[in-house]
Design an enzyme around this catalytic site. Structure first.
Site, short mmCIF file in Angstrom:
data_model
loop_
_atom_site.label_atom_id
_atom_site.label_comp_id
_atom_site.label_asym_id
_atom_site.label_seq_id
_atom_site.Cartn_x
_atom_site.Cartn_y
_atom_site.Cartn_z
N ASP A 1 6.65 -12.40 -5.82
CA ASP A 1 5.91 -11.60 -5.40
C ASP A 1 4.42 -12.17 -4.72
OD1 ASP A 1 4.64 -8.83 -4.94
OD2 ASP A 1 5.23 -8.12 -7.37
N GLU B 1 6.56 -9.90 -0.26
CA GLU B 1 4.98 -9.95 0.20
C GLU B 1 4.74 -8.48 1.23
OE1 GLU B 1 6.04 -10.05 3.59
OE2 GLU B 1 4.16 -10.85 4.15
N TRP B 2 5.81 -7.82 0.98
CA TRP B 2 5.47 -6.18 1.22
C TRP B 2 5.40 -6.21 2.97
CZ3 TRP B 2 0.78 -7.89 -1.76
CH2 TRP B 2 1.41 -7.80 -3.10
N GLY B 3 6.03 -6.96 3.59
CA GLY B 3 6.03 -7.04 5.17
C GLY B 3 4.82 -7.30 5.57
N GLU B 4 3.76 -7.90 4.75
CA GLU B 4 2.40 -7.96 5.51
C GLU B 4 2.07 -8.93 6.30
OE1 GLU B 4 -0.44 -8.10 2.32
OE2 GLU B 4 -0.30 -5.98 2.12
N ASP C 1 5.20 -0.61 -1.90
CA ASP C 1 6.17 -0.12 -2.87
C ASP C 1 6.87 1.48 -2.68
OD1 ASP C 1 5.65 -2.55 -3.99
OD2 ASP C 1 5.03 -1.78 -5.91
C1 GLA Z 1 4.73 -5.54 -6.75
C2 GLA Z 1 6.05 -5.29 -6.25
C3 GLA Z 1 6.92 -4.34 -6.95
C4 GLA Z 1 6.70 -4.77 -8.65
C5 GLA Z 1 5.51 -4.73 -9.03
C6 GLA Z 1 5.45 -5.46 -10.43
O1 GLA Z 1 3.92 -4.15 -6.37
O2 GLA Z 1 6.12 -4.94 -4.81
O3 GLA Z 1 8.31 -4.26 -6.47
O4 GLA Z 1 7.57 -6.05 -8.80
O5 GLA Z 1 4.56 -5.59 -8.17
O6 GLA Z 1 4.18 -5.55 -10.96
#
Ligand code: GLA
Length: 393
Positions: free
Chosen positions: A152, A185-188, A207
């Site tokens: 993460d 890293e959420w596509g950032e 998320d």
């Molecule tokens: C981030 C990730 C989620 C999950 C949470 C856990 O938000 O994007 O998928 O792993 O952390 O804290």
């Protein structure tokens, strides 16, 4: 005996409807990873009994048999402090037998165990992150017989994503153990541009939450990223919410069964990792049938590994297509409008001559619809997907 072998061989490989490949992957992540992750259903309230029970349910509910393999413990498995040598420690109350023993249990079921860490100082829930402990943590995970790491990006201020993820990849490789690497890293930082060299999958979005709007938004975010996905490297629009029905810590009051089925259909079309998020102890028959539809899974797992793409979006009438092996196609007719509607696709959408005769099969009805040329029209209820397999004759 030989006859029996021939019969079962042809059953496994030649029937039109049984599509899930049972072959071992030629390399890590050759097909989109399939499994379960603890986050969406349990948050940090995980423990070894929960994880073992999920493994048991994978077997008893037939999930393993249709290809689900990875069981991933997300955030919250940790003790809040490292030990005196700086090693990560599992929470001894949640995991009294230790992670290695859990891994061995999971392996004894023919499954694989995943774990979670973070490139920064702390995980998103405040447990120790791997910053400045990368090799030590990779060694710990390998010694515990871990098969998958989700990594993460919380508390990573000042780090450069490509460098941080590349460093952990190298540390994992140095352990000598084959470990799937899930970049989160959420596509950032436009991971599709650098992550294919580093991980088997990378998140493309923030998320998901438990609502129709959320999965549709994540789906839309896949548009334009098709060229970056393929065997060994996949865009990850986040874990499935199928079957949660508002019963978890996630924001959102859930979807209808039909909306969850649409979500699953579209994750299959865009060759997304299929990581189940619901509590399988409580999963309904409908959701279980959704998650184990072998014909839909076969579209997701098709060895060509092409991410499907949208070719039409008019007033919520969406057409998505995915090329499959043997010149076949999957087509999803998605009604994201306000009421039931007819959706038509034409052969030119599939680069086929209008006179070409194709066989069309409805993946959710498990039914051959017949032979068609030129175009096909389906009536699609509100928020549903008609998922079709098109076989060229
Ligand atoms: C981030 C990730 C989620 C999950 C949470 C856990 O938000 O994007 O998928 O792993 O952390 O804290």
């Amino acid at each position: 005996m030989l006859l029996l072998f021939i019969i079962s061989f042809s059953f496994l490989h030649c029937t039109e409807e049984s599509f899930v490949s049972i072959e071992p992957e030629p390399f890590l992540g050759a097909r989109p990873p399939m499994g379960w992750n603890s986050w969406n259903g349990f948050g940090i309230d995980i423990n070894e009994d929960i994880i073992k029970t999920i493994a048991d349910l994978f077997v008893s509910k037939g999930l393993r048999d249709v290809g689900y393999r990875y069981i991933v413990m997300d955030d919250g498995w940790h003790y809040p402090e490292r030990d005196s040598q700086g090693n990560l420690v599992a929470d001894p109350i949640k995991f009294p037998s230790g992670i290695q023993s859990l891994a061995q249990y999971i392996h004894s079921k023919g499954l694989k165990l995943g774990i979670y860490s973070d490139a920064g100082t702390n995980t998103c829930q405040g447990f120790p992150g791997s910053l400045n402990h990368e090799q030590q943590d990779a060694n710990t995970f390998a010694s515990w017989e871990i098969d998958y790491l989700k990594y993460d990006w919380c508390h990573s201020e000042g780090l450069i994503a490509e460098q941080a993820y590349s460093l952990m990849r190298q540390c994992l490789d140095r352990t000598g153990r084959s470990i799937m690497f899930s970049i989160c890293e959420w596509g950032e930082n436009d991971p599709w541009l650098w992550a294919p060299e580093i991980g088997q999958l990378w998140r493309t979005t923030h998320d998901i939450f438990d609502a129709h709007l959320s999965w549709v938004l994540n789906l839309e975010n896949q548009i334009g990223l098709e060229e970056y996905a393929g065997p060994g490297h996949w865009n990850d629009p986040d874990m499935l919410i199928v079957g949660i029905h508002g019963d978890s810590h996630l924001v959102g009051s859930g979807c209808t069964d039909a909306e969850y089925r649409s979500h699953f259909s579209m994750w299959c079309i865009v060759a997304a990792p299929l990581m189940i998020g619901c509590d399988l102890n409580k999963v309904s028959e409908f959701s279980l049938e959704t998650l184990t539809n072998q014909e839909a899974i076969a579209i997701n797992q098709d060895p060509l590994g092409i991410q499907g793409y949208r070719i039409q979006n008019e007033n919520g009438k969406q057409i998505w297509v995915k090329p499959l092996t043997h010149n076949n196609w999957a087509v999803a007719l998605f009604n994201n409008g306000l009421e039931e509607t007819d959706i038509t696709f034409e052969w030119k959408d599939l680069n086929l001559h209008p006179s070409t005769v194709v066989k069309i099969r409805d993946v959710w009805l498990h039914k051959n619809l017949g032979q068609y040329s030129q175009s096909f029209t389906a009536t699609v209820p509100f928020h549903e997907v008609v998922l079709l397999k098109i076989t060229t004759l």
